[in-house]
Enzyme design. Structure first.
Site, PDB file in Angstrom:
ATOM      1  N   ARG A  47       5.904  -1.575   5.570  1.00  0.00           N
ATOM      2  CA  ARG A  47       4.461  -1.818   5.515  1.00  0.00           C
ATOM      3  C   ARG A  47       3.707  -0.509   5.789  1.00  0.00           C
ATOM      4  O   ARG A  47       4.323   0.514   6.073  1.00  0.00           O
ATOM      5  CB  ARG A  47       4.069  -2.911   6.525  1.00  0.00           C
ATOM      6  CG  ARG A  47       4.748  -2.681   7.866  1.00  0.00           C
ATOM      7  CD  ARG A  47       3.969  -3.109   9.012  1.00  0.00           C
ATOM      8  NE  ARG A  47       2.708  -2.423   9.097  1.00  0.00           N
ATOM      9  CZ  ARG A  47       2.549  -1.172   9.536  1.00  0.00           C
ATOM     10  NH1 ARG A  47       3.585  -0.441   9.923  1.00  0.00           N
ATOM     11  NH2 ARG A  47       1.351  -0.618   9.597  1.00  0.00           N
ATOM     12  N   GLY A  48       2.355  -0.582   5.740  1.00  0.00           N
ATOM     13  CA  GLY A  48       1.535   0.624   5.883  1.00  0.00           C
ATOM     14  C   GLY A  48       1.342   1.215   4.492  1.00  0.00           C
ATOM     15  O   GLY A  48       2.317   1.442   3.764  1.00  0.00           O
ATOM     16  N   ARG A  93       2.109  -6.460  -3.047  1.00  0.00           N
ATOM     17  CA  ARG A  93       1.037  -6.455  -2.032  1.00  0.00           C
ATOM     18  C   ARG A  93      -0.226  -5.913  -2.690  1.00  0.00           C
ATOM     19  O   ARG A  93      -0.319  -4.724  -2.982  1.00  0.00           O
ATOM     20  CB  ARG A  93       1.419  -5.596  -0.822  1.00  0.00           C
ATOM     21  CG  ARG A  93       2.506  -6.230   0.012  1.00  0.00           C
ATOM     22  CD  ARG A  93       2.506  -5.717   1.425  1.00  0.00           C
ATOM     23  NE  ARG A  93       1.352  -6.172   2.191  1.00  0.00           N
ATOM     24  CZ  ARG A  93       1.078  -5.725   3.413  1.00  0.00           C
ATOM     25  NH1 ARG A  93       1.847  -4.819   3.972  1.00  0.00           N
ATOM     26  NH2 ARG A  93       0.030  -6.190   4.074  1.00  0.00           N
ATOM     27  N   GLN A 199       0.678  -5.473  14.781  1.00  0.00           N
ATOM     28  CA  GLN A 199       1.160  -4.132  14.410  1.00  0.00           C
ATOM     29  C   GLN A 199       0.817  -3.088  15.476  1.00  0.00           C
ATOM     30  O   GLN A 199       1.547  -2.111  15.642  1.00  0.00           O
ATOM     31  CB  GLN A 199       0.571  -3.699  13.058  1.00  0.00           C
ATOM     32  CG  GLN A 199       1.151  -4.410  11.858  1.00  0.00           C
ATOM     33  CD  GLN A 199       0.353  -5.612  11.450  1.00  0.00           C
ATOM     34  OE1 GLN A 199      -0.283  -6.255  12.284  1.00  0.00           O
ATOM     35  NE2 GLN A 199       0.374  -5.954  10.176  1.00  0.00           N
ATOM     36  N   ASP A 240      -6.364   1.159   3.506  1.00  0.00           N
ATOM     37  CA  ASP A 240      -5.461   0.659   2.457  1.00  0.00           C
ATOM     38  C   ASP A 240      -6.032   0.868   1.066  1.00  0.00           C
ATOM     39  O   ASP A 240      -5.318   0.800   0.074  1.00  0.00           O
ATOM     40  CB  ASP A 240      -5.158  -0.820   2.688  1.00  0.00           C
ATOM     41  CG  ASP A 240      -4.259  -0.990   3.890  1.00  0.00           C
ATOM     42  OD1 ASP A 240      -4.784  -1.024   5.017  1.00  0.00           O
ATOM     43  OD2 ASP A 240      -3.028  -1.011   3.711  1.00  0.00           O
ATOM     44  N   ASN A 250      -9.092  -2.011   5.362  1.00  0.00           N
ATOM     45  CA  ASN A 250      -8.035  -1.703   6.328  1.00  0.00           C
ATOM     46  C   ASN A 250      -7.688  -3.010   7.048  1.00  0.00           C
ATOM     47  O   ASN A 250      -8.285  -4.062   6.769  1.00  0.00           O
ATOM     48  CB  ASN A 250      -8.501  -0.619   7.315  1.00  0.00           C
ATOM     49  CG  ASN A 250      -7.344  -0.083   8.154  1.00  0.00           C
ATOM     50  OD1 ASN A 250      -6.273   0.217   7.619  1.00  0.00           O
ATOM     51  ND2 ASN A 250      -7.535   0.030   9.447  1.00  0.00           N
ATOM     52  N   LYS A 251      -6.743  -2.927   7.951  1.00  0.00           N
ATOM     53  CA  LYS A 251      -6.284  -4.123   8.661  1.00  0.00           C
ATOM     54  C   LYS A 251      -7.446  -4.922   9.222  1.00  0.00           C
ATOM     55  O   LYS A 251      -8.402  -4.355   9.751  1.00  0.00           O
ATOM     56  CB  LYS A 251      -5.335  -3.681   9.780  1.00  0.00           C
ATOM     57  CG  LYS A 251      -4.775  -4.781  10.645  1.00  0.00           C
ATOM     58  CD  LYS A 251      -4.071  -5.854   9.837  1.00  0.00           C
ATOM     59  CE  LYS A 251      -2.969  -5.298   8.964  1.00  0.00           C
ATOM     60  NZ  LYS A 251      -2.575  -6.209   7.882  1.00  0.00           N
TER      61      LYS A 251
HETATM   62  O1  MRU Z   1      -0.367  -5.192   6.635  1.00  0.00           O
HETATM   63  P1  MRU Z   1       0.023  -3.777   6.999  1.00  0.00           P
HETATM   64  O2  MRU Z   1       0.743  -3.701   8.302  1.00  0.00           O
HETATM   65  O3  MRU Z   1       0.742  -3.086   5.880  1.00  0.00           O
HETATM   66  O4  MRU Z   1      -1.369  -3.032   7.193  1.00  0.00           O
HETATM   67  C1  MRU Z   1      -1.386  -1.663   7.468  1.00  0.00           C
HETATM   68  C2  MRU Z   1      -2.745  -1.156   7.744  1.00  0.00           C
HETATM   69  O5  MRU Z   1      -3.723  -1.862   7.646  1.00  0.00           O
HETATM   70  C3  MRU Z   1      -2.888   0.305   8.041  1.00  0.00           C
HETATM   71  O6  MRU Z   1      -3.970   0.517   8.885  1.00  0.00           O
HETATM   72  C4  MRU Z   1      -3.112   0.993   6.708  1.00  0.00           C
HETATM   73  O7  MRU Z   1      -2.031   0.796   5.827  1.00  0.00           O
HETATM   74  C5  MRU Z   1      -3.476   2.408   6.758  1.00  0.00           C
HETATM   75  S1  MRU Z   1      -2.431   3.524   7.632  1.00  0.00           S
HETATM   76  C6  MRU Z   1      -1.001   3.640   6.895  1.00  0.00           C
END
Ligand code: MRU
Length: 358
Positions: A47-48, A93, A199, A240, A250-251
């Site tokens: 992820r990320g 995703r 996370q 993202d 973003n998250k």
């Molecule tokens: O759902 P995830 O864990 O993939 O989400 C990740 C995030 O929201 C990060 O903040 C984002 O990818 C930017 S940093 C790599």
């Protein structure tokens, strides 16, 4: 390292650290088939945004090998099959633009090679390795630009996980924190736990502990009071997808933090490689937002044995006007908007790799 591709086209395998099992267990998954990586992407084992892009690029190499194994002798059929497999990977995703960007960018790079299916498959491996090297270099450049901009600031609030588990190299928003710590600065990191999949608590705290960076985890609801108390010099987050006008996804929870940061006069700094720029999406309300299933499992809630319905978006988007500074590998843009971002968007489109232009 959260992801590594070992070997060549014929014998290569992708090793992934299963992030669903952290911090309790460090288990590496060995993947030789693209569909396994797609499943890992969907369940967030990897992820990320930048790491998701890279996993997609290597999954495409595995898919190209499978298409070669099932070769019917018809190049046209091969390329049709590869196109179908590429779409399966790219749509695993939807929110992080890095995934579709990496898949289309690698395909474009491999396509330009003269030759048939084998040459294209080799080209895909080369393109994935180049993407990896570029992203590692970007993380170091982001760290340098961000630390220069941050100056004497040392106390940071961060959200989700944006370190070496989320991107090749040092990560995105954690990259300057690692650099400052490495230089001997006394950094303090406030880690938002990040509901519902934790996370921040599970992954960021694990990373920072390993690197011996002082940190404390807080419940999301504690952020307002923390920001009002004056204990935070800057909110540092990743992204993202960054739209043409600077709005970014973003998250989930980032938007709330951005509003709180503005209310309390704390700068919001967004750190992301240009592979997260999306010139094709004009504004935040056009970003596809993933939702976690409303199956009662997301929050592990139950009332007298009855699962409770959940509203569980995985991301939210934040308007550009709340962003103090955006840091990419090219430098810093303060108060980003469509005009200020235009040169970077054009550049991302031209890279033909992980950037915009989709
Ligand atoms: O759902 P995830 O864990 O993939 O989400 C990740 C995030 O929201 C990060 O903040 C984002 O990818 C930017 S940093 C790599």
């Amino acid at each position: 390292v959260a992801l590594r591709f070992d070997g060549g086209l014929e014998d290569g395998r992708l090793l992934l650290l299963d992030q669903t099992r952290l911090p309790l267990e460090e288990v590496f998954l060995e993947r030789r088939r693209a569909e396994e990586v797609v499943a890992d992407l969907r369940r967030l084992a990897v992820r990320g945004a930048p790491l998701v892009g890279l996993a997609g690029a290597y999954a495409l190499v595995l898919a190209a090998r499978e298409c070669l194994e099932g070769d019917t002798g018809s190049p046209r059929r091969y390329f049709e099959d590869l196109g179908t497999r590429a779409e399966e990977i790219a749509s695993a995703r939807p929110t992080a633009v890095n995934l579709r960007g990496a898949v289309t960018g690698c395909l474009r790079a491999a396509w330009t090679r003269k030759g048939g299916p084998v040459a294209v498959a080799r080209g895909l491996l080369e393109a994935a390795r180049e993407l990896e090297a570029r992203e590692v270099e970007s993380s170091h450049a982001i760290a340098r630009h961000a630390t220069a901009w941050l100056g004497e600031k040392r106390r940071f609030l961060t959200h989700c996980n944006t370190g070496a588990l989320a991107a090749p190299g040092l990560g995105t928003a954690l990259a300057p924190i690692y650099l400052l710590h490495h230089r001997g600065a006394a950094v303090e990191v406030w880690v938002g736990e990040t509901r519902p999949l934790l996370q921040g608590w599970r992954l960021t705290a694990y990373e920072l502990a390993r690197a011996e960076v002082p940190h404390r985890v807080l419940a999301e609801g504690a952020a307002a009071g923390l920001l009002r108390s004056g204990a935070v010099d800057a909110v540092l987050v990743g992204a993202d997808r960054i739209c043409r006008n600077g709005d970014f996804a973003n998250k989930v929870g980032t938007y709330g933090l951005a509003v709180l940061a503005r209310e309390h006069g704390v700068p919001l700094v967004v750190a992301a490689p240009t592979s997260t720029l999306d010139a094709a999406t004009p504004a935040g309300d056009r970003i596809p937002i993933e939702e976690r299933p409303d199956d009662g499992g997301t929050y592990l809630l139950a009332t007298a044995g009855r699962p409770v319905g959940a509203y569980a978006p995985a991301f939210d988007w934040t308007p550009a006007r709340l962003v103090t500074a955006l840091v990419t590998e090219h430098g810093v843009v303060e108060s980003p908007d469509e005009v200020r971002l235009a040169p970077w968007m054009a550049d991302a489109g031209l890279q033909g790799g992980s950037g915009g232009g989709r």
